[in-house]
Design an enzyme around this catalytic site. Structure first.
Site, PDB file in Angstrom:
ATOM      1  N   TRP A 217       0.842  -1.201   0.000  1.00 38.93           N
ATOM      2  CA  TRP A 217       0.000   0.000   0.000  1.00 38.93           C
ATOM      3  C   TRP A 217       0.874   1.246   0.000  1.00 38.93           C
ATOM      4  CZ3 TRP A 217      -5.572   0.480   1.326  1.00 38.93           C
ATOM      5  CH2 TRP A 217      -6.252  -0.742   1.234  1.00 38.93           C
ATOM      6  N   ASP A 219       0.249   4.463   0.890  1.00 42.49           N
ATOM      7  CA  ASP A 219      -0.856   5.186   1.531  1.00 42.49           C
ATOM      8  C   ASP A 219      -0.502   6.627   1.882  1.00 42.49           C
ATOM      9  OD1 ASP A 219       0.910   4.687   3.569  1.00 42.49           O
ATOM     10  OD2 ASP A 219      -0.635   4.150   5.033  1.00 42.49           O
ATOM     11  N   ASP A 266     -11.384   8.740   1.960  1.00 39.40           N
ATOM     12  CA  ASP A 266     -12.310   8.012   2.836  1.00 39.40           C
ATOM     13  C   ASP A 266     -13.381   8.947   3.387  1.00 39.40           C
ATOM     14  OD1 ASP A 266     -13.211   5.735   4.062  1.00 39.40           O
ATOM     15  OD2 ASP A 266     -11.837   5.828   5.757  1.00 39.40           O
ATOM     16  N   ASP A 313     -12.245   2.807  -1.205  1.00 43.18           N
ATOM     17  CA  ASP A 313     -13.061   3.768  -0.418  1.00 43.18           C
ATOM     18  C   ASP A 313     -13.341   5.081  -1.141  1.00 43.18           C
ATOM     19  OD1 ASP A 313     -12.528   2.036   1.832  1.00 43.18           O
ATOM     20  OD2 ASP A 313     -10.755   3.214   2.312  1.00 43.18           O
ATOM     21  N   HIS A 366     -18.017  -3.383  -2.409  1.00 40.84           N
ATOM     22  CA  HIS A 366     -18.341  -4.768  -2.067  1.00 40.84           C
ATOM     23  C   HIS A 366     -19.857  -4.925  -2.139  1.00 40.84           C
ATOM     24  CE1 HIS A 366     -19.667  -3.521   1.999  1.00 40.84           C
ATOM     25  NE2 HIS A 366     -18.749  -2.600   1.823  1.00 40.84           N
ATOM     26  N   TRP A 369     -22.333  -2.962  -0.071  1.00 46.90           N
ATOM     27  CA  TRP A 369     -22.332  -1.525  -0.325  1.00 46.90           C
ATOM     28  C   TRP A 369     -23.066  -1.219  -1.647  1.00 46.90           C
ATOM     29  CZ3 TRP A 369     -17.015   1.594  -0.459  1.00 46.90           C
ATOM     30  CH2 TRP A 369     -17.277   2.963  -0.572  1.00 46.90           C
ATOM     31  N   ASN A 406     -13.853  -4.457   2.995  1.00 45.65           N
ATOM     32  CA  ASN A 406     -14.858  -5.174   3.768  1.00 45.65           C
ATOM     33  C   ASN A 406     -14.560  -6.651   3.994  1.00 45.65           C
ATOM     34  OD1 ASN A 406     -17.964  -5.790   4.478  1.00 45.65           O
ATOM     35  ND2 ASN A 406     -17.458  -3.627   4.671  1.00 45.65           N
ATOM     36  N   TRP A 504     -17.434  -2.887   9.057  1.00 45.52           N
ATOM     37  CA  TRP A 504     -16.224  -2.994   8.237  1.00 45.52           C
ATOM     38  C   TRP A 504     -14.933  -2.920   9.040  1.00 45.52           C
ATOM     39  CZ3 TRP A 504     -13.424   1.370   9.197  1.00 45.52           C
ATOM     40  CH2 TRP A 504     -14.130   2.514   9.606  1.00 45.52           C
ATOM     41  N   GLU A 535      -3.220  -5.944   9.581  1.00 43.10           N
ATOM     42  CA  GLU A 535      -3.099  -4.483   9.614  1.00 43.10           C
ATOM     43  C   GLU A 535      -4.475  -3.907   9.948  1.00 43.10           C
ATOM     44  OE1 GLU A 535      -1.110  -3.069   6.085  1.00 43.10           O
ATOM     45  OE2 GLU A 535       0.647  -4.313   6.499  1.00 43.10           O
ATOM     46  N   ASP A 537      -7.905  -1.854  10.668  1.00 45.10           N
ATOM     47  CA  ASP A 537      -8.804  -1.022   9.854  1.00 45.10           C
ATOM     48  C   ASP A 537      -9.035   0.341  10.501  1.00 45.10           C
ATOM     49  OD1 ASP A 537      -9.351  -3.135   8.029  1.00 45.10           O
ATOM     50  OD2 ASP A 537     -10.734  -3.986   9.501  1.00 45.10           O
TER      51      ASP A 537
HETATM   52  C1  BGC Z   1      -5.024   2.423   6.063  1.00 48.03           C
HETATM   53  C2  BGC Z   1      -3.721   2.560   5.314  1.00 48.03           C
HETATM   54  C3  BGC Z   1      -3.059   1.210   5.202  1.00 48.03           C
HETATM   55  C4  BGC Z   1      -3.994   0.184   4.631  1.00 48.03           C
HETATM   56  C5  BGC Z   1      -3.409  -1.198   4.595  1.00 48.03           C
HETATM   57  C6  BGC Z   1      -5.893   1.374   5.417  1.00 48.03           C
HETATM   58  O1  BGC Z   1      -7.031   1.162   6.174  1.00 48.03           O
HETATM   59  O2  BGC Z   1      -5.691   3.651   6.112  1.00 48.03           O
HETATM   60  O3  BGC Z   1      -2.888   3.460   5.999  1.00 48.03           O
HETATM   61  O4  BGC Z   1      -1.911   1.309   4.386  1.00 48.03           O
HETATM   62  O5  BGC Z   1      -5.190   0.133   5.368  1.00 48.03           O
HETATM   63  O6  BGC Z   1      -3.284  -1.720   5.860  1.00 48.03           O
END
Ligand code: BGC
Length: 599
Positions: A217, A219, A266, A313, A366, A369, A406, A504, A535, A537
């Site tokens: 990602w 991000d 988002d 998102d 998804h 949604w 999701n 979610w 990771e 949410d």
């Molecule tokens: C977060 C990102 C993250 C991604 C993968 C998202 O929900 O906002 O910062 O890189 O999830 O974990």
């Protein structure tokens, strides 16, 4: 004579069988390896340190069998120091002290005479090369770099029952330059992100899945250079692409990259707000997309297949969370009015789509949604608009990705949307709530059809994120309910155990879904782990951070819900860190409830 390693690459070759005493017997006795019932008489190992960084390295290993065909194999070596295998691919790797054992499995499980098996791994420590290898107990040493002359008296050196270690399902593994394949997952290996892999293998039981491919990602802008994101770690995009090149064996390598940094990101939630304000489309283009495109366009990455997942998102919010709908938010209204989601996605598609080996997949929400006709078709219209904005065309869209935001079940095995219970349609139940779909796969296939009917290319393919939608464990119903009350039937039959399909965030009871797989069903390019399992949410309580991330009550286990989740409890796990940060308890939950289960 042993060949000396040259610049990180070494090759060892054993002699053929010694008259009367096979090398197998010599090697096996020395190591005490349990041997299969065939004789491998010699072997050659090509061990290449393809990438090395301050704390670790990537090695690619090719083992060539110079003896009889083997239908299972074990390659054993001793690390020269305190190196540790962290994760591997195309072989099962285990380590005890300094001794590493790699064994073949699946299509890589057998090696014909003069055939070879390739695998790779990431290790912690230095890339110093091991001194000796044994294949099924045969020491692969003592030879020279020169190939042995072929014996003249060998009546039939080729085995007649060649098990064919090459996969046969790749329709076009080697397209002409500039030509994309129909499905970039088919016939390809997938990149294993060492940063995620290290996190996974640091968890109890995590080794079992640590060599699964997950998406990278990007991000935030800082993630492109590295050092600024939990998922990229201290590796920037270039480091990951270099690493993907290093991980590549004979098959094409596919690396999945999530493009996730829109202005006003988002807009219907808070936990994944990002660094760019709603009007910062200029920075998005020049400091983010242009920089990514420049790197991906580097000639040295041209043999990779780069699957980009464009902006989870985002676009569906412009349909479902705006205007007079009771789900509308001010932020989504703004992003509709200022056009920056559409402009940003269009720009990403256009810039990345110019790179011949990039495959763009637009995020498409998804089923919970967009599964109502009133949402699906208008969302595809917005995708189409974006695909014709900022220089993009529909040819820049290779497909769509669903379920990243999701936890929807891939398939509901115990009922279909057309079923009735005691004369009532499944669609009337509280859970399904008139949705046209009860699971992701049927939704993904329908979305694909709708996209084609609205003018997208007829060969677009779908990705379904199966990283968190397994719903296994003891709560999983094993058969349809016998109740003739519709709602009881659905409650007792559904495998998706969420309190509401709109939930979610860090869902309690969720498990890993299908392992990544190419071309699993009609119209589906792959099941993929786009959201890296483990990771978060979103944070379950307010947490100060410098990433722009907010506190969304949907991540708070005590929250009683809002209109977007039918005013239901959030179902979120407690003690969660900020989104994207490692969340050990969630990883354990996903492992425990995996479906298919993790062996
Ligand atoms: C977060 C990102 C993250 C991604 C993968 C998202 O929900 O906002 O910062 O890189 O999830 O974990």
């Amino acid at each position: 004579m042993r060949a000396e390693p040259q610049s990180g690459r070494a090759r060892w070759r054993s002699g053929k069988a010694i008259a009367g005493v096979s090398a197998l017997a010599l090697g096996a006795g020395a190591l005490g390896v349990a041997l299969p019932a065939y004789a491998a008489e010699g072997c050659e190992v090509d061990y290449t340190v393809a990438n090395e960084w301050s704390s670790g390295f990537t090695a690619n290993v090719e083992v060539t069998n110079l003896g009889d065909p083997v239908d299972s194999w074990e390659l054993v070596w001793e690390f020269p120091g305190d190196q540790q295998v962290s994760n591997g691919w195309n072989a099962d790797l285990s380590q005890s002290g300094q001794t590493v054992t790699a064994s073949g499995s699946g299509w890589n499980g057998s090696i014909p005479t003069d055939g070879s098996a390739q695998f790779g791994f990431n290790g912690d420590g230095s890339g110093e090369i091991p001194g000796e290898f044994t294949l099924n107990g045969v020491v692969c040493d003592g030879g020279t770099d020169e190939p042995d002359p072929e014996p003249t008296d060998d009546p039939d050196p080729e085995p007649t029952d060649d098990p064919d270690p090459e996969p046969t399902d790749d329709p076009d593994p080697d397209p002409e330059p500039g030509e994309r394949v129909d499905n970039p997952y088919e016939g390809a290996d997938l990149y294993v992100n060492p940063v995620w892999s290290d996190n996974a293998s640091g968890e109890p039981g995590g080794d079992a899945i640590a060599d699964e491919p997950t998406a990278l990602w990007l991000d935030r802008i800082g993630a492109i250079a590295g050092n600024d994101s939990p998922t990229t770690g201290d590796m920037g995009l270039r480091d990951h692409l270099d690493e993907a090149v290093a991980q590549a064996g004979d098959r094409p390598m596919n690396i999945q990259v999530v493009v996730y940094n829109l202005p006003g990101r988002d807009c219907a939630a808070l936990s994944s707000h990002g660094e760019l304000g709603q009007e910062e489309i200029g920075r998005y283009k020049t400091e983010y997309i242009d920089v990514i495109a420049d790197i991906m366009d580097d000639e040295k990455y041209s043999d990779l297949r780069i699957s980009t997942i464009i902006e989870p998102d985002s676009l569906p919010n412009l349909v479902t969370n705006v205007g007079s709908r009771d789900t509308a938010t001010e932020n989504c209204d703004t992003m509709l009015d200022n056009g920056n989601y559409v402009e940003g996605v269009g720009y990403a598609l256009s810039e990345l789509g110019e790179i011949p080996n990039v495959y763009n997949y637009v995020d498409a929400g998804h089923h919970g949604w967009l599964g109502w006709d009133t949402n699906l078709s208008p969302s595809v219209e917005v995708f189409h608009e974006a695909a014709n904005t900022a220089g993009a065309t529909v040819d820049d869209v290779h497909g769509f990705a669903v379920n990243t935001a999701n936890y929807s079940a891939l398939e509901e095995p115990h009922f279909d949307v057309d079923d009735t219970v005691n004369g009532q349609q499944v669609r009337q139940s509280d859970w399904v709530d008139w949705n046209q779909y009860v699971d992701e796969q049927s939704f993904a296939q329908a979305l694909r059809d709708e996209a084609v009917s609205q003018g997208f290319d007829s060969d677009v393919g779908m990705l379904i994120d199966t990283s968190r939608n397994g719903w296994g464990g003891s709560e999983r119903p094993t058969e349809p309910s016998s109740s003739d009350d519709l709602n009881t039937f659905i409650e007792d039959s559904r495998t998706d155990r969420r309190i509401h399909p709109g939930n979610w965030c860090n869902q309690s009871g969720a498990g890993l879904g299908e392992r990544p797989e190419a071309a699993p069903a009609s119209g589906i390019d792959a099941y993929s782990w786009i959201k890296p399992p483990g990771e978060s949410d979103g944070n379950s309580e307010p947490i100060d951070n410098d990433e722009g991330k907010g506190f969304d009550r949907m991540c708070d286990p005590t929250y009683e819900g809002n209109v977007r989740n039918g005013n239901s409890p959030s179902g979120a796990l407690p003690n969660a860190p900020v989104s994207g940060h490692w969340f050990s308890a969630q990883f354990q939950e996903l492992l425990d409830n995996a479906h298919p289960s993790v062996q």
